[in-house]
Design a protein around this motif. Structure first.
Motif, PDB file in Angstrom:
ATOM      1  N   LEU A 168       0.898  -1.131  -0.171  1.00 16.90           N
ATOM      2  CA  LEU A 168      -0.105  -0.076   0.028  1.00 16.90           C
ATOM      3  C   LEU A 168       0.747   1.241  -0.045  1.00 16.90           C
ATOM      4  O   LEU A 168       2.000   1.324   0.468  1.00 16.90           O
ATOM      5  N   THR A 169       0.418   2.143  -0.511  1.00 15.38           N
ATOM      6  CA  THR A 169       0.976   3.694  -0.571  1.00 15.38           C
ATOM      7  C   THR A 169       0.035   4.666   0.200  1.00 15.38           C
ATOM      8  O   THR A 169      -0.940   4.406   0.566  1.00 15.38           O
ATOM      9  N   GLN A 177      -3.572   3.529  -1.847  1.00 20.13           N
ATOM     10  CA  GLN A 177      -3.557   2.582  -3.162  1.00 20.13           C
ATOM     11  C   GLN A 177      -2.866   1.368  -2.862  1.00 20.13           C
ATOM     12  O   GLN A 177      -1.999   1.530  -2.156  1.00 20.13           O
ATOM     13  N   ALA A 178      -3.239   0.232  -3.405  1.00 20.77           N
ATOM     14  CA  ALA A 178      -2.376  -1.010  -3.661  1.00 20.77           C
ATOM     15  C   ALA A 178      -1.547  -1.109  -5.085  1.00 20.77           C
ATOM     16  O   ALA A 178      -2.033  -0.405  -5.967  1.00 20.77           O
ATOM     17  N   THR A 179      -0.284  -1.506  -4.824  1.00 22.51           N
ATOM     18  CA  THR A 179       0.514  -1.083  -5.872  1.00 22.51           C
ATOM     19  C   THR A 179       0.949  -2.657  -6.323  1.00 22.51           C
ATOM     20  O   THR A 179       1.300  -3.544  -5.290  1.00 22.51           O
ATOM     21  N   LEU A 180       1.418  -2.990  -7.597  1.00 20.54           N
ATOM     22  CA  LEU A 180       2.003  -4.008  -8.238  1.00 20.54           C
ATOM     23  C   LEU A 180       3.183  -3.702  -9.145  1.00 20.54           C
ATOM     24  O   LEU A 180       2.836  -2.518  -9.769  1.00 20.54           O
ATOM     25  N   PRO A 181       3.914  -4.682  -9.583  1.00 16.92           N
ATOM     26  CA  PRO A 181       4.920  -4.331 -10.576  1.00 16.92           C
ATOM     27  C   PRO A 181       4.390  -4.646 -11.852  1.00 16.92           C
ATOM     28  O   PRO A 181       3.381  -5.581 -11.974  1.00 16.92           O
ATOM     29  N   LEU A 182       5.096  -4.794 -13.000  1.00 13.82           N
ATOM     30  CA  LEU A 182       4.612  -4.988 -14.251  1.00 13.82           C
ATOM     31  C   LEU A 182       4.863  -6.506 -14.436  1.00 13.82           C
ATOM     32  O   LEU A 182       4.279  -7.357 -15.041  1.00 13.82           O
ATOM     33  N   HIS A 183       5.993  -7.034 -13.587  1.00  8.14           N
ATOM     34  CA  HIS A 183       6.764  -8.427 -13.793  1.00  8.14           C
ATOM     35  C   HIS A 183       7.259  -8.799 -12.571  1.00  8.14           C
ATOM     36  O   HIS A 183       7.596  -7.724 -11.474  1.00  8.14           O
ATOM     37  N   ILE A 191       1.601  -0.117 -11.175  1.00  4.66           N
ATOM     38  CA  ILE A 191       0.065  -0.407 -11.194  1.00  4.66           C
ATOM     39  C   ILE A 191      -0.379  -0.003 -10.039  1.00  4.66           C
ATOM     40  O   ILE A 191       0.166  -0.541  -8.851  1.00  4.66           O
ATOM     41  N   ARG A 192      -1.291   0.854 -10.204  1.00  8.52           N
ATOM     42  CA  ARG A 192      -2.078   1.367  -8.802  1.00  8.52           C
ATOM     43  C   ARG A 192      -3.545   1.155  -8.857  1.00  8.52           C
ATOM     44  O   ARG A 192      -4.159   1.583  -9.762  1.00  8.52           O
ATOM     45  N   PHE A 193      -4.354   0.805  -7.887  1.00  8.15           N
ATOM     46  CA  PHE A 193      -5.669   0.672  -7.563  1.00  8.15           C
ATOM     47  C   PHE A 193      -6.208   0.992  -6.412  1.00  8.15           C
ATOM     48  O   PHE A 193      -5.315   0.826  -5.421  1.00  8.15           O
ATOM     49  N   PRO A 194      -7.347   1.479  -6.216  1.00  6.88           N
ATOM     50  CA  PRO A 194      -7.725   1.846  -4.917  1.00  6.88           C
ATOM     51  C   PRO A 194      -8.131   0.592  -4.117  1.00  6.88           C
ATOM     52  O   PRO A 194      -8.484  -0.391  -4.669  1.00  6.88           O
ATOM     53  N   ILE A 195      -8.147   0.794  -2.869  1.00  8.66           N
ATOM     54  CA  ILE A 195      -8.394  -0.061  -1.820  1.00  8.66           C
ATOM     55  C   ILE A 195     -10.010   0.002  -1.282  1.00  8.66           C
ATOM     56  O   ILE A 195     -10.224   1.096  -1.420  1.00  8.66           O
ATOM     57  N   GLY A 248     -14.392 -13.015   8.816  1.00  6.35           N
ATOM     58  CA  GLY A 248     -13.187 -13.454   8.820  1.00  6.35           C
ATOM     59  C   GLY A 248     -12.933 -13.053   6.960  1.00  6.35           C
ATOM     60  O   GLY A 248     -13.470 -12.318   6.262  1.00  6.35           O
ATOM     61  N   ASP A 249     -11.875 -13.894   6.344  1.00  7.31           N
ATOM     62  CA  ASP A 249     -11.462 -13.328   4.904  1.00  7.31           C
ATOM     63  C   ASP A 249     -11.350 -12.103   4.567  1.00  7.31           C
ATOM     64  O   ASP A 249     -12.090 -11.669   3.653  1.00  7.31           O
ATOM     65  N   PRO A 250     -10.492 -11.392   5.188  1.00  5.82           N
ATOM     66  CA  PRO A 250     -10.788  -9.986   5.154  1.00  5.82           C
ATOM     67  C   PRO A 250      -9.850  -9.715   4.003  1.00  5.82           C
ATOM     68  O   PRO A 250      -8.950 -10.159   3.366  1.00  5.82           O
ATOM     69  N   HIS A 251     -10.491  -8.474   3.262  1.00  2.50           N
ATOM     70  CA  HIS A 251      -9.703  -8.041   2.100  1.00  2.50           C
ATOM     71  C   HIS A 251      -9.639  -6.545   1.787  1.00  2.50           C
ATOM     72  O   HIS A 251     -10.274  -5.836   2.779  1.00  2.50           O
ATOM     73  N   PHE A 252      -8.641  -6.288   1.231  1.00  3.69           N
ATOM     74  CA  PHE A 252      -8.357  -4.763   0.923  1.00  3.69           C
ATOM     75  C   PHE A 252      -9.224  -4.152  -0.304  1.00  3.69           C
ATOM     76  O   PHE A 252      -9.467  -3.099  -0.551  1.00  3.69           O
ATOM     77  N   ALA A 253      -9.160  -5.356  -1.344  1.00  7.31           N
ATOM     78  CA  ALA A 253      -9.969  -4.957  -2.614  1.00  7.31           C
ATOM     79  C   ALA A 253     -10.247  -6.106  -3.256  1.00  7.31           C
ATOM     80  O   ALA A 253      -9.834  -7.446  -3.166  1.00  7.31           O
ATOM     81  N   GLN A 254     -10.974  -6.112  -4.009  1.00  5.83           N
ATOM     82  CA  GLN A 254     -11.598  -7.389  -5.049  1.00  5.83           C
ATOM     83  C   GLN A 254     -12.522  -6.708  -6.134  1.00  5.83           C
ATOM     84  O   GLN A 254     -13.122  -5.766  -6.116  1.00  5.83           O
ATOM     85  N   GLY A 255     -12.260  -7.373  -7.232  1.00 13.70           N
ATOM     86  CA  GLY A 255     -13.094  -7.086  -8.456  1.00 13.70           C
ATOM     87  C   GLY A 255     -14.440  -8.122  -8.286  1.00 13.70           C
ATOM     88  O   GLY A 255     -13.926  -9.243  -7.850  1.00 13.70           O
ATOM     89  N   ASN A 256     -15.499  -7.776  -8.933  1.00 17.86           N
ATOM     90  CA  ASN A 256     -16.439  -8.902  -9.164  1.00 17.86           C
ATOM     91  C   ASN A 256     -15.914 -10.066  -9.661  1.00 17.86           C
ATOM     92  O   ASN A 256     -15.445  -9.800 -10.906  1.00 17.86           O
TER      93      ASN A 256
END
Length: 375
Positions: A168-169, A177-183, A191-195, A248-256
């Motif tokens: 997270l940032t 936001q959550a962040t990911l590398p391209l590889h 790569i950044r997307f909202p939580i 339980g099963d906590p998430h920061f984010a999920q797509g349908n």
């Protein structure tokens, strides 16, 4: 001096018994004694907390990601490989991992509970109002395993499990936001997307054998409906005296859809208000609806659950017609027509053995006939 984007931010990790958990509210930490790992509570499980209807509680949840056997069953080592220091690993995650309480005949999930709602009886509804859902860490995991995602022939591509680390940032701001590398081999994380934190599992205890933690059902459980964020309410049909609520099963984010088997799994501290609607009142307000449903500030959200996705959507449609009739007096034929013209039917998830669909009915469309919802 500006720091490079790859520098990890400074976060306050919410260890058990620290941080904002008091304010006079009952607090339920996650310990080997207050959690179930792999199977869900049944009527044979004594409550770990008892409250009156209308009580607000604070509950710690622990993610299964990073503590599972196929990840080494050592969260300090697992997260350490991703740059997380030992003090940044949750002490309760470590304790649960070392407890030997994982029922390997069940699923991967750790749930906190059960919580008795005094006076609850089968036929009643428990209303779980979602208050603040606070991230306990600044990192989480998206995993693919078991050949059970949407594309099992392709993923995971290298070995039995793939665990993608998210960081997270912008701590302490509204721009987290959550962040990911391209590889996987790259350090930069463009790569950044909202939580949007939510609890993937919210349920009530069932009679008889403890249920596997993966498939959802009339008891709720692993619904994985990403709309269940702060400000929403989930309604669950009580199965046993006292209800036995667990989360339980906590998430920061999920797509349908949650197509990779998991979404961004990470621990939360949940503030929940547990209310009770007696059976007669529930019938009068909501009709003979089958299974869980939810209210958000914007939407009425019926659900449908079945191993067959077509049947899950059909059940969601039936529940939508039932709710519109009971809540707003809409004739079934008109309700069916309205739903076709104005409502989105979404796929909650396709990876939990029992597939889920939910509909998003705009409450504002019924402002002229809407009733007040107080619990």
């Amino acid at each position: 001096m500006l720091l490079p984007e790859t520098t990890p931010p400074v976060w306050s990790v919410l260890q058990p018994l620290t941080g904002p958990h008091s304010d006079g509210l009952p607090y339920l930490p996650a310990t080997p004694a207050t959690t179930s790992w792999g199977r869900l509570p049944s009527d044979a499980d004594a409550p770990v907390m008892s409250v009156d209807p209308g009580t607000t509680v604070v509950v710690d949840t622990v993610s299964h990601e990073g503590i599972l056997e196929d990840q080494g069953a050592d969260p300090v080592a697992f997260f350490g490989r991703h740059g997380v220091t030992a003090p940044e690993v949750l002490a309760d995650a470590i304790a649960i991992c070392r407890s030997g309480t994982h029922d390997l005949t069940g699923g991967p999930h750790v749930v906190t509970g059960p919580i008795e709602v005094r006076g609850a009886q089968p036929g009643d509804l428990v209303a779980v109002h979602m208050g603040p859902l606070t991230p306990r860490t600044h990192y989480g995991i998206i995993s693919s395993r078991h050949n059970r995602g949407l594309l099992p022939a392709r993923f995971p591509a290298d070995g039995p499990v793939s665990s993608t680390f998210c960081l997270l940032t912008d701590p302490g701001t509204e721009r987290v936001q959550a962040t990911l590398p391209l590889h996987p081999t790259q350090a930069e994380r463009p790569i950044r997307f909202p939580i949007q934190p939510f609890l993937g599992t919210v349920g009530v205890a069932t009679p008889g054998e403890r249920k596997h933690s993966v498939p959802p059902g009339a008891h709720g459980g692993n619904l994985d409906i990403r709309l269940l964020v702060t400000g929403t309410t989930l309604y669950l049909p009580v199965q046993v005296p006292g209800a036995g609520v667990y989360v339980g099963d906590p998430h920061f984010a999920q797509g349908n859809g949650e197509i990779a088997l998991t979404a961004l799994e990470a621990p939360l501290r949940a503030t929940l208000t547990l209310d009770l609607i007696p059976a007669a009142e529930a019938q009068a307000r909501f009709g003979s609806i089958s299974g869980p449903f939810a209210l958000t500030p914007e939407f009425l959200v019926p659900t449908g659950l079945d191993p067959d996705l077509d049947e899950a959507v059909a059940r969601c449609g039936e529940n939508a017609v039932t709710l519109l009739g009971a809540m707003f007096g809409v004739h079934p034929e008109i309700a069916y027509a309205y739903l076709s013209a104005a409502t989105d039917f979404e796929i909650s998830q396709v990876v939990d053995l029992v597939k889920g669909s939910h509909a998003m009915i705009r409450r504002s469309d019924f402002a002229a006939v809407a009733k007040e919802f107080t619990r």
